[in-house]
Design an enzyme around this catalytic site. Sequence first.
Site, PDB file in Angstrom:
ATOM      1  N   LYS A  20       0.897  -1.196  -0.061  1.00 18.49           N
ATOM      2  CA  LYS A  20       0.025   0.041   0.116  1.00 18.49           C
ATOM      3  C   LYS A  20       1.010   1.436   0.016  1.00 18.49           C
ATOM      4  O   LYS A  20       0.510   2.298  -0.755  1.00 18.49           O
ATOM      5  CB  LYS A  20      -0.933  -0.085   1.198  1.00 18.49           C
ATOM      6  CG  LYS A  20      -1.899   0.953   1.132  1.00 18.49           C
ATOM      7  CD  LYS A  20      -3.229   0.631   2.165  1.00 18.49           C
ATOM      8  CE  LYS A  20      -2.716   0.597   3.771  1.00 18.49           C
ATOM      9  NZ  LYS A  20      -2.673   2.029   4.272  1.00 18.49           N
ATOM     10  N   ARG A  25       2.372   6.075  -3.558  1.00 18.45           N
ATOM     11  CA  ARG A  25       3.649   6.808  -4.072  1.00 18.45           C
ATOM     12  C   ARG A  25       3.581   6.892  -5.534  1.00 18.45           C
ATOM     13  O   ARG A  25       3.608   7.770  -6.261  1.00 18.45           O
ATOM     14  CB  ARG A  25       4.906   6.189  -3.540  1.00 18.45           C
ATOM     15  CG  ARG A  25       5.053   6.820  -1.935  1.00 18.45           C
ATOM     16  CD  ARG A  25       6.167   5.843  -1.109  1.00 18.45           C
ATOM     17  NE  ARG A  25       6.533   6.405   0.165  1.00 18.45           N
ATOM     18  CZ  ARG A  25       5.835   6.191   1.184  1.00 18.45           C
ATOM     19  NH1 ARG A  25       4.682   5.616   1.131  1.00 18.45           N
ATOM     20  NH2 ARG A  25       6.076   6.847   2.346  1.00 18.45           N
ATOM     21  N   GLY A  90      -4.449   8.420   5.549  1.00 23.09           N
ATOM     22  CA  GLY A  90      -3.637   9.268   6.097  1.00 23.09           C
ATOM     23  C   GLY A  90      -2.430   9.667   5.005  1.00 23.09           C
ATOM     24  O   GLY A  90      -2.111  10.856   4.938  1.00 23.09           O
ATOM     25  N   SER A 159       4.967  11.998  12.210  1.00 26.38           N
ATOM     26  CA  SER A 159       4.797  11.047  11.188  1.00 26.38           C
ATOM     27  C   SER A 159       5.630  11.472   9.868  1.00 26.38           C
ATOM     28  O   SER A 159       5.742  12.587   9.464  1.00 26.38           O
ATOM     29  CB  SER A 159       3.469  10.929  10.438  1.00 26.38           C
ATOM     30  OG  SER A 159       3.160  10.286   9.450  1.00 26.38           O
ATOM     31  N   GLN A 161       5.049  10.976   6.943  1.00 27.82           N
ATOM     32  CA  GLN A 161       4.184  11.295   5.833  1.00 27.82           C
ATOM     33  C   GLN A 161       4.422  12.761   5.676  1.00 27.82           C
ATOM     34  O   GLN A 161       4.112  13.314   4.454  1.00 27.82           O
ATOM     35  CB  GLN A 161       2.767  10.980   6.158  1.00 27.82           C
ATOM     36  CG  GLN A 161       2.459   9.321   6.136  1.00 27.82           C
ATOM     37  CD  GLN A 161       1.220   9.114   6.825  1.00 27.82           C
ATOM     38  OE1 GLN A 161       0.539   9.968   7.305  1.00 27.82           O
ATOM     39  NE2 GLN A 161       0.730   7.813   6.683  1.00 27.82           N
ATOM     40  N   ASP A 309       3.603  -0.061  11.538  1.00 28.17           N
ATOM     41  CA  ASP A 309       2.481  -0.696  11.239  1.00 28.17           C
ATOM     42  C   ASP A 309       2.397  -2.213  11.801  1.00 28.17           C
ATOM     43  O   ASP A 309       1.578  -2.724  11.594  1.00 28.17           O
ATOM     44  CB  ASP A 309       2.161  -0.571   9.773  1.00 28.17           C
ATOM     45  CG  ASP A 309       1.703   0.562   9.238  1.00 28.17           C
ATOM     46  OD1 ASP A 309       1.239   1.495   9.971  1.00 28.17           O
ATOM     47  OD2 ASP A 309       2.061   1.048   7.983  1.00 28.17           O
ATOM     48  N   ARG A 340      -4.505   2.299  18.643  1.00 37.19           N
ATOM     49  CA  ARG A 340      -4.107   0.844  18.437  1.00 37.19           C
ATOM     50  C   ARG A 340      -3.611   0.218  19.862  1.00 37.19           C
ATOM     51  O   ARG A 340      -3.777  -1.060  19.931  1.00 37.19           O
ATOM     52  CB  ARG A 340      -3.107   0.642  17.260  1.00 37.19           C
ATOM     53  CG  ARG A 340      -3.656   0.668  16.049  1.00 37.19           C
ATOM     54  CD  ARG A 340      -2.942   0.592  14.716  1.00 37.19           C
ATOM     55  NE  ARG A 340      -3.680   0.687  13.391  1.00 37.19           N
ATOM     56  CZ  ARG A 340      -3.309   0.738  12.284  1.00 37.19           C
ATOM     57  NH1 ARG A 340      -1.838   0.961  12.189  1.00 37.19           N
ATOM     58  NH2 ARG A 340      -3.879   0.916  11.285  1.00 37.19           N
ATOM     59  N   ARG A 382      -5.890  -3.126  10.843  1.00 34.73           N
ATOM     60  CA  ARG A 382      -4.755  -4.001  11.181  1.00 34.73           C
ATOM     61  C   ARG A 382      -5.102  -4.447  12.805  1.00 34.73           C
ATOM     62  O   ARG A 382      -4.672  -5.586  13.224  1.00 34.73           O
ATOM     63  CB  ARG A 382      -3.282  -3.145  11.587  1.00 34.73           C
ATOM     64  CG  ARG A 382      -3.052  -2.566  10.166  1.00 34.73           C
ATOM     65  CD  ARG A 382      -1.561  -1.954  10.214  1.00 34.73           C
ATOM     66  NE  ARG A 382      -1.319  -1.105   9.124  1.00 34.73           N
ATOM     67  CZ  ARG A 382      -0.906  -1.905   8.137  1.00 34.73           C
ATOM     68  NH1 ARG A 382      -0.910  -3.224   7.923  1.00 34.73           N
ATOM     69  NH2 ARG A 382      -0.548  -1.095   6.985  1.00 34.73           N
ATOM     70  N   LYS A 408      -9.923  -1.564   4.055  1.00 31.73           N
ATOM     71  CA  LYS A 408      -9.268  -0.429   4.039  1.00 31.73           C
ATOM     72  C   LYS A 408      -8.040  -0.548   3.401  1.00 31.73           C
ATOM     73  O   LYS A 408      -7.392   0.144   2.577  1.00 31.73           O
ATOM     74  CB  LYS A 408      -8.899   0.274   5.627  1.00 31.73           C
ATOM     75  CG  LYS A 408      -8.125   1.516   5.304  1.00 31.73           C
ATOM     76  CD  LYS A 408      -8.101   2.181   6.823  1.00 31.73           C
ATOM     77  CE  LYS A 408      -7.630   3.685   6.906  1.00 31.73           C
ATOM     78  NZ  LYS A 408      -6.453   3.666   6.395  1.00 31.73           N
TER      79      LYS A 408
END
Length: 428
Positions: A20, A25, A90, A159, A161, A309, A340, A382, A408
């Site tokens: 993913k 990307r 996200g 993050s 990201q 993750d 989580r 997850r 998802k």
Amino acid sequence: MIAVLQPGRPAGRVTAPPSKSMAHRAVLAAGLARGLSRVRNLEYSQDVLATLNAVRQLGARVEIRENWADIEGRGGFATLRAPIDCGESGSTLRFLIPVCSLTGQQVRFCGRGRLMQRPQGPYAEIFEQQGRMFCQNETGILIKGGLRPGEYRLAGDVSSQFISGLLFALPLMMGDSSITITPPFESRSYVNLTLAALADFGVRARFVPDEELPQGAAARLEVPGNQRYHNREYTVEGDYSQGAFFAVLGALRGDITVEGLASASGQGDAAILEILQRCGARFTRTGDAVQFAKSELTAVEIDLADCPDLGPILMVLGAFCKGKTVIRNAGRLRLKESDRIAAMEEELRRFGVQIRSTEDTVTIAGGPLVMPGELQGHNDHRVVMALTVAALAAELPVRIHGAEAVAKSWPAFFDVVRSLGVPVAEEE
């Protein structure tokens, strides 16, 4: 949806779905290029579909096939006539915010679940410093004004990201830029995945050598401006973060082979194999396939800084290891689709697992699991997959509410479980 699992003897071969992380990307880079790109080996999870729809809104022509997509970018931006719906992704949101600023338009982002509650502080600060609009509330984010080239500074313990989002946008600006990252620098592997994707689509950016770092910096990226993305054919590699669920199941039960795990992958989640090996797991690799034998596992300390993750499935792993598993640098798990850490604590306790946490650390004592009764998926893909592995490894029947959350990232997850010979029913 409620997933109803009965005890079984899982065995067989599983192919890890496409990564993913790399799909996001590649799709975005293809959408920013001028000309036709073909992105192969795609799994149309909700997150990846969100990014495909976003690049379509930016002006790219997108044709979706069975497991690949043709993406024809225009090398520029269309007029945005509707909000960009990021779903619960996200990556989609944080990759697109700097890119969409370059349109010069007022752009609204919306989403579902906890997405609009997730912190965007680094972007809010950057937009404010440059005199641009950035407004966030629980219904969406509104931006206006293009970011400018120049010097950027980001903390390395938020993050990655945010760093990746800037890396997609900065090469398209009219001048050169740099990103200085302050320590500690976590999730560096995800930034490396972004650099690899940029390079594959003809865009240059690089980490400067350590000896050239300014004082107090953990890393620094140099990004030349006035570049353009080049169209190409691209194949997405298999996903270690998803393959990890069946790798752990294989180590606990044996007779499972996970295919599609490239030996030379740059994914941080490839650490799952090293972690399992330290626990005493026995497996053999043949090309991109890893075959697992049932193993007696011993607890170890695990650092999640570069592989967050993996958190939920590693908590399950700890429940089956002899001794006390300690998972450190786990704090970012509290800011995902669910908290989580809290979600896994609540559900694993239903199995009788001794688990406790601080803000940033999780400790699990291994031991026999008991019948858990009804489980909750916490609207988190997850968490649902990790609980499934816990039940299969313990040979216990379970009912997991909210199991549809797997769509998802891996819509076919329960079909894969069935392919291993495990009965799974679905109830509304």
